[in-house]
Design an enzyme around this catalytic site. Structure first.
Site, PDB file in Angstrom:
ATOM      1  N   CYS A   2      -4.373   3.476   1.170  1.00 22.63           N
ATOM      2  CA  CYS A   2      -3.877   3.043   2.477  1.00 22.63           C
ATOM      3  C   CYS A   2      -3.916   1.524   2.485  1.00 22.63           C
ATOM      4  CB  CYS A   2      -4.748   3.604   3.604  1.00 22.63           C
ATOM      5  SG  CYS A   2      -4.288   2.998   5.245  1.00 22.63           S
ATOM      6  N   GLU A 114       3.246   4.478   3.729  1.00 17.26           N
ATOM      7  CA  GLU A 114       3.216   4.691   2.285  1.00 17.26           C
ATOM      8  C   GLU A 114       4.620   4.477   1.741  1.00 17.26           C
ATOM      9  OE1 GLU A 114       1.036   4.715   0.236  1.00 17.26           O
ATOM     10  OE2 GLU A 114      -0.804   5.526   1.102  1.00 17.26           O
TER      11      GLU A 114
END
Length: 253
Positions: A2, A114
């Site tokens: 992340c 992402e």
């Protein structure tokens, strides 16, 4: 991993959502739709009211710097490389195991980003990466599992208010099946009924704390490539990308 997320909720909303007792933020943070490492972020922690106090921990809202600096670090720049900690090894790694035992936190987010490598390539032959925004399907807050540390700057005087640096990292786990085609890792989410146990520093670093949230609660959709530049910031970054602008070849649907 992340490496970017969005956090637009006001501190008063987070205080209500997480049942915070004490607001320890020096000033409200602006809504941030492109949170990147080294930025200041909101964190929910539980701290003893005073040192060695028999009273239960106090739930607080604080602002921390994203990028964990272990208490033993010689140079705080190590935090630039410690934005994520793998769930599978967090109880053993020297940089994280002490924080996992007594300094766990929740990092509130609207969702995270992402990048998926599509079948299309650039002129240099590299895959064109399509960013996706991944958020709770019900529009609720995403409570990411985090750890925090308090690093003392040895170059500052004892009475310098800036001598202690509060930093944090996001725990990651294997992505659930519905998201694994985008990236193989995702933030470890903590479900509401597990917040008290996760935050309580009196609960040691037990492996039973490391429980991924039930799958199926998140949704993912493509967004503008503008999020790749940290200077870009605004609600348009989390808006779904029009279908005609998505490089469909090789991109997940």
């Amino acid at each position: 991993m992340c490496g970017r997320y969005a956090s637009s909720r006001r501190p008063e909303d987070l205080i209500e959502e997480f049942e915070v007792v004490a607001d320890r933020t020096p000033a409200p943070l602006a809504a941030d739709y492109n949170v990147a490492p080294t930025k200041e972020v909101y964190a929910v922690v539980e701290r003893p009211p005073t040192k060695d106090s028999p009273d239960p921990p106090e739930r607080q809202l604080r602002t921390l710097t994203w990028g964990l600096v272990p208490s033993w670090a010689k140079d705080p720049s190590i935090g630039n490389r410690m934005i994520n900690a793998r769930m599978e090894t967090v109880a053993d790694k020297p940089a994280y195991k002490r924080a996992f035992a007594v300094r766990r936190c929740l990092l509130p987010a609207d969702g995270y980003f992402e990048w998926y490598p599509t079948a299309r390539t650039t002129k240099a032959g590299k895959p064109v990466k399509q960013p996706f925004f991944i958020r709770p399907a019900d529009g609720g807050v995403l409570a990411m599992a985090g750890l925090y540390e308090i690093w003392r700057d040895p170059t500052l005087a004892e009475d310098d208010p800036g001598r202690f640096r509060w930093t944090c990292t996001v725990l990651t786990t294997q992505a659930e099946d519905s998201l694994g085609h985008i990236h193989d890792r995702m933030p470890l989410m903590v479900e509401r009924d597990r917040w008290p146990q996760w935050l309580d520093p009196r609960v040691g670093g037990e492996l039973s704390l490391l429980v991924p949230a039930a799958p199926g609660s998140l949704e993912a959709y493509p967004v503008s490539a503008a999020v790749g530049n940290v200077r870009n910031n605004g609600p348009e970054l989390v808006e779904p990308l029009p279908l005609e602008d998505v490089p469909l070849e090789g991109a997940p649907s």
